[in-house]
Write a protein that holds these residues in place. Structure first.
Motif, short mmCIF file in Angstrom:
data_model
loop_
_atom_site.label_atom_id
_atom_site.label_comp_id
_atom_site.label_asym_id
_atom_site.label_seq_id
_atom_site.Cartn_x
_atom_site.Cartn_y
_atom_site.Cartn_z
N LYS A 78 19.18 2.65 -28.14
CA LYS A 78 18.87 3.38 -26.91
C LYS A 78 17.38 3.72 -26.85
O LYS A 78 16.76 3.66 -25.77
CB LYS A 78 19.71 4.64 -26.82
CG LYS A 78 21.18 4.37 -26.55
CD LYS A 78 22.00 5.65 -26.57
CE LYS A 78 23.47 5.34 -26.35
NZ LYS A 78 24.32 6.55 -26.47
N ASP A 79 16.80 4.08 -27.99
CA ASP A 79 15.38 4.40 -28.01
C ASP A 79 14.54 3.16 -27.69
O ASP A 79 13.53 3.25 -26.98
CB ASP A 79 14.97 4.96 -29.38
CG ASP A 79 15.46 6.39 -29.58
OD1 ASP A 79 15.83 7.04 -28.59
OD2 ASP A 79 15.48 6.85 -30.74
N ALA A 80 14.95 2.00 -28.21
CA ALA A 80 14.21 0.76 -27.93
C ALA A 80 14.30 0.42 -26.44
O ALA A 80 13.30 0.02 -25.81
CB ALA A 80 14.76 -0.38 -28.78
N ILE A 81 15.49 0.56 -25.88
CA ILE A 81 15.66 0.30 -24.44
C ILE A 81 14.82 1.28 -23.63
O ILE A 81 14.16 0.91 -22.66
CB ILE A 81 17.15 0.42 -24.06
CG1 ILE A 81 17.96 -0.72 -24.70
CG2 ILE A 81 17.33 0.42 -22.55
CD1 ILE A 81 19.45 -0.54 -24.58
N ALA A 82 14.82 2.56 -24.05
CA ALA A 82 14.07 3.58 -23.34
C ALA A 82 12.57 3.29 -23.37
O ALA A 82 11.87 3.47 -22.36
CB ALA A 82 14.35 4.95 -23.95
N ARG A 83 12.07 2.84 -24.51
CA ARG A 83 10.64 2.51 -24.60
C ARG A 83 10.28 1.35 -23.68
O ARG A 83 9.23 1.36 -23.02
CB ARG A 83 10.26 2.20 -26.05
CG ARG A 83 10.24 3.42 -26.95
CD ARG A 83 9.58 3.09 -28.29
NE ARG A 83 10.30 2.07 -29.04
CZ ARG A 83 11.28 2.31 -29.90
NH1 ARG A 83 11.67 3.58 -30.12
NH2 ARG A 83 11.89 1.34 -30.56
N ALA A 84 11.16 0.34 -23.64
CA ALA A 84 10.91 -0.80 -22.74
C ALA A 84 10.91 -0.35 -21.29
O ALA A 84 10.10 -0.81 -20.48
CB ALA A 84 11.96 -1.88 -22.98
N CYS A 85 11.83 0.54 -20.96
CA CYS A 85 11.91 1.06 -19.59
C CYS A 85 10.69 1.90 -19.26
O CYS A 85 10.05 1.73 -18.21
CB CYS A 85 13.19 1.89 -19.43
SG CYS A 85 13.38 2.67 -17.82
N ALA A 86 10.32 2.82 -20.17
CA ALA A 86 9.18 3.71 -19.92
C ALA A 86 7.89 2.93 -19.75
O ALA A 86 7.00 3.34 -18.99
CB ALA A 86 9.05 4.72 -21.06
N ALA A 87 7.79 1.79 -20.43
CA ALA A 87 6.58 0.97 -20.32
C ALA A 87 6.41 0.42 -18.90
O ALA A 87 5.29 0.06 -18.51
CB ALA A 87 6.64 -0.18 -21.32
N GLU A 88 7.50 0.36 -18.13
CA GLU A 88 7.43 -0.16 -16.76
C GLU A 88 7.37 0.97 -15.72
O GLU A 88 7.38 0.69 -14.51
CB GLU A 88 8.66 -1.04 -16.48
CG GLU A 88 8.75 -2.27 -17.37
CD GLU A 88 7.54 -3.18 -17.22
OE1 GLU A 88 7.11 -3.37 -16.06
OE2 GLU A 88 7.02 -3.66 -18.25
N ILE A 89 7.32 2.21 -16.18
CA ILE A 89 7.23 3.35 -15.26
C ILE A 89 5.77 3.77 -15.15
O ILE A 89 5.16 4.17 -16.15
CB ILE A 89 8.08 4.53 -15.77
CG1 ILE A 89 9.57 4.14 -15.81
CG2 ILE A 89 7.88 5.76 -14.87
CD1 ILE A 89 10.47 5.20 -16.40
N PRO A 90 5.17 3.67 -13.98
CA PRO A 90 3.76 4.04 -13.84
C PRO A 90 3.57 5.56 -13.82
O PRO A 90 4.53 6.32 -13.68
CB PRO A 90 3.37 3.42 -12.49
CG PRO A 90 4.65 3.36 -11.73
CD PRO A 90 5.75 3.15 -12.73
N ASN A 91 2.34 5.99 -13.97
CA ASN A 91 1.99 7.40 -13.76
C ASN A 91 1.96 7.69 -12.27
O ASN A 91 2.00 6.79 -11.43
CB ASN A 91 0.62 7.70 -14.37
CG ASN A 91 0.61 7.51 -15.88
OD1 ASN A 91 1.50 8.00 -16.58
ND2 ASN A 91 -0.39 6.80 -16.39
N ASP A 92 1.91 8.99 -11.95
CA ASP A 92 1.67 9.43 -10.56
C ASP A 92 2.77 8.99 -9.59
O ASP A 92 2.49 8.55 -8.47
CB ASP A 92 0.31 8.91 -10.06
CG ASP A 92 -0.83 9.27 -10.98
OD1 ASP A 92 -1.06 10.47 -11.21
OD2 ASP A 92 -1.47 8.34 -11.51
N ILE A 93 4.04 9.10 -10.02
CA ILE A 93 5.13 8.75 -9.12
C ILE A 93 6.21 9.84 -9.16
O ILE A 93 6.22 10.71 -10.03
CB ILE A 93 5.80 7.40 -9.49
CG1 ILE A 93 6.54 7.48 -10.84
CG2 ILE A 93 4.78 6.27 -9.47
CD1 ILE A 93 7.51 6.34 -11.07
N SER A 94 7.14 9.75 -8.20
CA SER A 94 8.35 10.57 -8.22
C SER A 94 9.47 9.74 -8.83
O SER A 94 9.57 8.53 -8.61
CB SER A 94 8.72 11.04 -6.82
OG SER A 94 8.87 9.93 -5.93
N LEU A 95 10.30 10.41 -9.61
CA LEU A 95 11.26 9.71 -10.46
C LEU A 95 12.56 10.48 -10.52
O LEU A 95 12.56 11.71 -10.55
CB LEU A 95 10.65 9.59 -11.87
CG LEU A 95 11.46 9.01 -13.02
CD1 LEU A 95 11.71 7.53 -12.79
CD2 LEU A 95 10.72 9.22 -14.34
#
Length: 260
Positions: A78-95
């Motif tokens: 789950k941590d590996a999946i989360a890191r891959a996901c977080a890498a595709e989330i930009p700064n300065d957005i609503s989430l």
């Protein structure tokens, strides 16, 4: 080794890998195939496993396994999946982050992000992000599900309708072979469907064990997801469907796109 020692370990292997085989367990414990068959029969009679040809799988009931069990299930994956996901989330957005241990892992992986507005119906996500000084957190309200800190019901859904977020990251309890996202709680399903409608872009985080489980309530199809982050390659049939739906599939831990 007695069955009282084997049984908990058999269940742990089943939770970690999604299924167990008679041959694999016999080799693991150094006992006969007949002994393992008896163990699996006992566990099936207790409702803790379902027998299949050559082994057993987790039961596909109408009730989810407990939160504490889910929290310690496949944490590294789950941590590996989360890191891959977080890498595709930009700064300065609503989430938006919904209920689940996988989305909680994503919340932990956002520690380096800046200027996020996070809306959540997950008290655990809110607590994880509470110390993140560059992240504004909005909690939806709703009926508290004490078992896992989830907020569900009409109040949660009505709060979500007040937002149109840039990105939603959701989890699910199971994934059907045809690509349907499934869950156990009808109220949670309604909230998740509202999240998808109120988001410009959608990510799904779900480890490979979700392909071996079943749940009674349908959230949506993978067709409604922009990017699916997981740890195991999809079947050829489902990979082809995702390609037709233009749903990107990213396989952790390397974060590589699935090209099948």
């Amino acid at each position: 080794m007695s069955q009282t020692i084997r049984h908990p370990e058999i269940l742990e292997i089943a939770r970690r890998e999604g299924k167990v085989t008679v041959d694999g367990l016999a080799a693991h414990f150094g006992v006969t195939l007949q002994t393992i068959r008896r163990d699996l029969t006992d566990l099936a009679e207790e409702g803790r496993l379902e027998r299949v040809h050559g082994g057993a799988v987790l039961p596909s009931g109408t009730t989810n396994i407990g939160y504490e069990e889910r929290r310690v299930l496949n944490p590294e994956v789950k941590d590996a999946i989360a890191r891959a996901c977080a890498a595709e989330i930009p700064n300065d957005i609503s989430l938006f982050l919904n209920i689940g241990t996988s989305t909680e892992a994503v919340a932990r992986a956002l520690s380096g992000h800046r200027n996020l507005l996070v809306v959540t119906n997950n008290m655990n996500v809110a607590n994880i992000l509470a110390g993140h000084g560059s992240c504004e957190v909005i909690v939806t309200g709703g009926q508290l599900r004490r078992t896992d800190g989830g907020l569900v019901g009409n109040l949660a859904g009505n709060t979500i309708k007040q937002f149109k977020v840039d990105l939603a990251v959701i989890g699910c309890s199971a994934l059907d072979k045809d690509g349907d996202l499934l869950d156990f709680d009808i109220q949670e399903v309604g909230v998740s469907q509202t999240i998808l409608r109120q988001s410009r872009k959608t990510f799904l985080v779900a480890d490979g064990s979700k392909f071996t489980r079943s749940a009674p309530a349908r959230i949506a199809s993978l067709e409604a997801i922009d990017t699916f982050f997981t740890d195991a390659p999809l079947t050829a049939d489902l990979a082809a469907k995702c390609k037709g739906w233009e749903t990107e599939v990213v396989v952790a831990p390397d974060g590589a796109p699935c090209l099948e």
